[in-house]
Enzyme design. Structure first.
Site, short mmCIF file in Angstrom:
data_model
loop_
_atom_site.label_atom_id
_atom_site.label_comp_id
_atom_site.label_asym_id
_atom_site.label_seq_id
_atom_site.Cartn_x
_atom_site.Cartn_y
_atom_site.Cartn_z
N ASP A 246 0.84 -1.19 0.00
CA ASP A 246 0.00 0.00 0.00
C ASP A 246 0.88 1.24 0.00
O ASP A 246 1.71 1.42 0.89
CB ASP A 246 -0.92 0.00 1.22
CG ASP A 246 -2.04 1.02 1.08
OD1 ASP A 246 -2.62 1.12 -0.02
OD2 ASP A 246 -2.35 1.71 2.06
N HIS B 246 -3.63 14.20 0.61
CA HIS B 246 -3.87 13.34 1.78
C HIS B 246 -2.67 13.40 2.73
O HIS B 246 -2.85 13.52 3.96
CB HIS B 246 -4.10 11.90 1.31
CG HIS B 246 -4.23 10.91 2.43
ND1 HIS B 246 -5.24 10.96 3.35
CD2 HIS B 246 -3.45 9.84 2.78
CE1 HIS B 246 -5.11 9.96 4.22
NE2 HIS B 246 -4.02 9.28 3.90
N ARG C 129 0.83 16.49 13.13
CA ARG C 129 2.09 17.16 13.47
C ARG C 129 1.99 18.69 13.47
O ARG C 129 2.91 19.36 13.90
CB ARG C 129 3.20 16.73 12.50
CG ARG C 129 3.63 15.28 12.65
CD ARG C 129 4.87 14.99 11.80
NE ARG C 129 4.63 15.21 10.38
CZ ARG C 129 4.08 14.31 9.56
NH1 ARG C 129 3.73 13.13 10.04
NH2 ARG C 129 3.90 14.58 8.28
N GLU D 91 -10.89 4.13 3.42
CA GLU D 91 -9.91 4.87 2.62
C GLU D 91 -10.23 4.64 1.15
O GLU D 91 -10.24 3.50 0.68
CB GLU D 91 -8.48 4.42 2.94
CG GLU D 91 -7.99 4.87 4.29
CD GLU D 91 -6.50 4.66 4.49
OE1 GLU D 91 -5.85 4.10 3.58
OE2 GLU D 91 -5.98 5.06 5.54
N GLU E 93 -9.28 4.32 -2.31
CA GLU E 93 -8.05 4.03 -3.04
C GLU E 93 -8.38 3.33 -4.35
O GLU E 93 -9.51 2.92 -4.60
CB GLU E 93 -7.12 3.12 -2.22
CG GLU E 93 -6.73 3.67 -0.86
CD GLU E 93 -5.54 2.94 -0.24
OE1 GLU E 93 -4.76 2.32 -1.00
OE2 GLU E 93 -5.39 2.99 0.99
N ASP F 20 -9.24 0.49 1.68
CA ASP F 20 -8.29 -0.05 2.65
C ASP F 20 -8.71 0.45 4.03
O ASP F 20 -8.19 1.44 4.56
CB ASP F 20 -6.87 0.40 2.31
CG ASP F 20 -5.83 -0.36 3.09
OD1 ASP F 20 -6.09 -1.53 3.44
OD2 ASP F 20 -4.75 0.19 3.35
N ARG G 80 -8.26 3.93 13.02
CA ARG G 80 -7.35 5.05 13.26
C ARG G 80 -6.77 5.05 14.68
O ARG G 80 -5.61 5.44 14.88
CB ARG G 80 -8.07 6.37 12.99
CG ARG G 80 -8.59 6.53 11.58
CD ARG G 80 -7.48 6.56 10.56
NE ARG G 80 -7.99 6.86 9.21
CZ ARG G 80 -7.25 6.87 8.12
NH1 ARG G 80 -5.95 6.58 8.21
NH2 ARG G 80 -7.78 7.15 6.95
N GLN H 27 -4.18 2.24 14.87
CA GLN H 27 -3.03 2.64 14.06
C GLN H 27 -2.20 3.72 14.75
O GLN H 27 -0.96 3.66 14.75
CB GLN H 27 -3.53 3.15 12.70
CG GLN H 27 -2.41 3.50 11.72
CD GLN H 27 -2.97 3.99 10.38
OE1 GLN H 27 -4.17 4.02 10.16
NE2 GLN H 27 -2.08 4.36 9.47
N TYR I 274 1.79 2.64 15.35
CA TYR I 274 2.56 2.80 14.11
C TYR I 274 3.98 3.33 14.32
O TYR I 274 4.82 3.20 13.43
CB TYR I 274 1.80 3.66 13.10
CG TYR I 274 1.95 5.15 13.24
CD1 TYR I 274 2.76 5.87 12.35
CD2 TYR I 274 1.29 5.85 14.25
CE1 TYR I 274 2.89 7.24 12.45
CE2 TYR I 274 1.42 7.21 14.37
CZ TYR I 274 2.22 7.91 13.46
OH TYR I 274 2.34 9.27 13.58
N LYS J 244 -4.59 -1.87 10.12
CA LYS J 244 -4.90 -1.97 8.69
C LYS J 244 -5.19 -3.41 8.24
O LYS J 244 -5.91 -3.61 7.27
CB LYS J 244 -3.71 -1.44 7.86
CG LYS J 244 -3.29 -0.05 8.21
CD LYS J 244 -4.24 1.00 7.68
CE LYS J 244 -4.12 1.13 6.18
NZ LYS J 244 -4.97 2.22 5.67
N THR K 204 -9.34 -5.40 3.74
CA THR K 204 -9.19 -4.52 2.59
C THR K 204 -10.15 -5.03 1.52
O THR K 204 -10.12 -6.21 1.18
CB THR K 204 -7.75 -4.53 2.05
OG1 THR K 204 -6.86 -4.09 3.08
CG2 THR K 204 -7.60 -3.65 0.83
N THR L 17 -4.75 6.57 0.06
CA THR L 17 -5.96 7.38 -0.01
C THR L 17 -5.83 8.47 -1.06
O THR L 17 -4.82 9.18 -1.11
CB THR L 17 -6.24 8.03 1.36
OG1 THR L 17 -6.37 6.99 2.33
CG2 THR L 17 -7.51 8.84 1.33
N GLU M 213 -9.91 12.84 7.34
CA GLU M 213 -9.82 14.19 6.77
C GLU M 213 -11.18 14.90 6.79
O GLU M 213 -11.26 16.09 7.13
CB GLU M 213 -9.31 14.11 5.33
CG GLU M 213 -7.88 13.61 5.21
CD GLU M 213 -7.49 13.36 3.77
OE1 GLU M 213 -7.05 14.32 3.11
OE2 GLU M 213 -7.64 12.20 3.29
#
Length: 422
Positions: free
Chosen positions: A132, A139, A148, A205, A207, A239, A243, A246, A250, A259, A263, A356, A370
């Site tokens: 992926d 995105h 961040r 997501e 995709e 996918d 959240r 993750q 992660y 994840k 899928t 995404t 988002e």
């Protein structure tokens, strides 16, 4: 002269004679018939094993092959672009309004042309490996701002290479399969232990995913300008992402349980040949990519994409996203070339997702992370609202290219969330 077919194809059908996407189907009513390859035309599936058995594939590359007598498309993928082009040309001729071989053969037509509501679609390929990518700049920027802050939302390396992680091929399922809400750990509150239980931030997501044709030998990279010959076609993909799971897991190694629980892919693989009329320029890449990623022709495809959510207990679906494949920063061919530059060997049937796909406007964002800005605002769905997906919610992704009087579409990619297991 416009290409026309003797099969009835409604004006809004995704499956015109210009498309002819490949899939694997089985009869709903006859369990003795093994799964087999087919192409979609209008509201019908053309059984390729029946066409081959009738000796209507008369080209040198397909006539002597048993690739259309398999329960997946991998053997066909392995044959490569010359065989794909030969098969496409044969099928367009057989289905055209001017060719009598199938049109005037009533018994073969009845055997080979099956109404879609009489078949069940299966995974079209045996997927050995799944990768992926993270190829949408919009995105990546939004995720960076959310987690961040706005100062430096995208890490500098992102503009130099297509970022990706290795996913779980075993949990890729066909459209229409229910998705069980995953359980896992989440961020602790204060001095408490980490949360454990059903995901509280379940997301989709939007995709697409490329299907690998002929692979490469271990240690021998694929040149970026030859990479298209190693991509058979494209499917829609969701996918799904937990959240909260993750976010806790992660760092430092990346996505894992957040994840790998599911899928979803659409059943029909639309070939690059069918997409060629919709090729468009890819975004200008600044800084210029390193030489091994520098393409002579860098292209995306003009594919309109849409996401609908059908909330639990409601009959109506609500469109929450409209975007386009052409927003991808890194192209499919760059993704494939980068994947192999270290000598990694790809194999027929391998799948790699785009990541995404989000556009620049809020209504073109490709996930709830988002759209709700990580749950800080609510998304209106008629009489209800959502921050993340609830049990019973169904997500339906669709994609289509609009030609002059015809469509080249992907159908839909759907899945419904069901409660976590006790």
């Amino acid at each position: 002269m416009a290409l026309t077919t003797f099969v009835e194809v409604k004006p809004d059908s995704h499956f015109s004679i210009h498309n002819l996407p490949y899939g694997i189907f089985k009869h709903r009513t006859d369990s003795t018939v093994t799964p087999r390859p087919g192409v979609a035309i209008g509201d019908y599936v053309l059984d390729l094993s029946a066409i081959h058995s009738a000796a209507l594939f008369d080209g040198p590359l397909i006539s002597g092959s048993d690739c259309f007598h398999q329960s997946n498309l991998n053997k066909f993928l392995e044959l490569g672009r010359p065989a794909w082009k030969e098969a496409r040309a044969t099928l367009q001729k057989l289905l055209s309004s001017t060719e009598p071989a199938l049109q005037n053969n009533a018994s073969l037509r009845q055997k080979a042309l099956l109404p879609m509501d009489e078949v069940e679609m299966l995974l079209p390929i045996a997927i050995g490996d799944y990768t992926d990518f993270f190829s949408s700049m919009h995105h990546a920027k939004n995720c960076g701002i959310i987690f961040r802050g706005p100062e430096n939302p995208i890490n500098p390396n992102w503009f130099h290479l297509p970022i990706a992680y290795h996913g779980r091929a075993s949990s890729i399922v066909i459209s229409g399969t229910d998705i069980i809400r995953p359980r896992g750990q989440g961020h602790p509150s204060g001095n408490s232990p980490p949360y454990f239980g059903p995901s509280r931030k379940l997301d989709f997501e939007l995709e697409m995913a490329a299907v690998v044709g002929p692979g490469n030998e271990l240690g021998k990279p694929i040149d970026v300008n030859e990479a298209a010959d190693h991509i058979f076609g494209v499917v829609l993909m969701n996918d799904w992402s937990a959240r909260d799971i993750q976010a806790w897991e992660y760092v430092p190694l990346g996505p894992f349980l957040g994840k790998s629980f599911g899928t979803t892919v659409s059943p029909w693989i639309v070939t690059l040949d069918a997409l060629e009329p919709f090729a468009c320029d890819a975004p200008n890449q600044i800084p210029p990519p390193l030489p091994y990623l520098a393409e002579k022709v860098s292209k995306n495809y003009d594919i309109s994409l849409e996401v609908q959510v059908k909330p639990a207990g409601q009959e109506e679906s609500f469109t929450i996203t409209r975007t386009n494949f052409n927003h991808l920063y890194w192209t499919l061919t760059q993704q494939l070339a980068h994947h192999t530059i270290n000598g990694c060997n790809l194999r027929p049937g391998d799948l790699f997702g785009t990541g995404t796909i989000s556009g620049p406007e809020s209504e073109s964002y490709g996930c709830l992370l988002e759209l709700t800005w990580n749950g800080t605002k609510e998304l209106s769905l008629g009489k209800t609202t959502r921050k993340f997906l609830e049990d019973g919610d169904e997500v339906i992704i669709s994609g289509c290219c609009k030609g002059n009087g015809y469509n080249v579409g992907f159908g839909t990619c759907s899945g419904k969330i069901v409660p976590s297991l006790p």
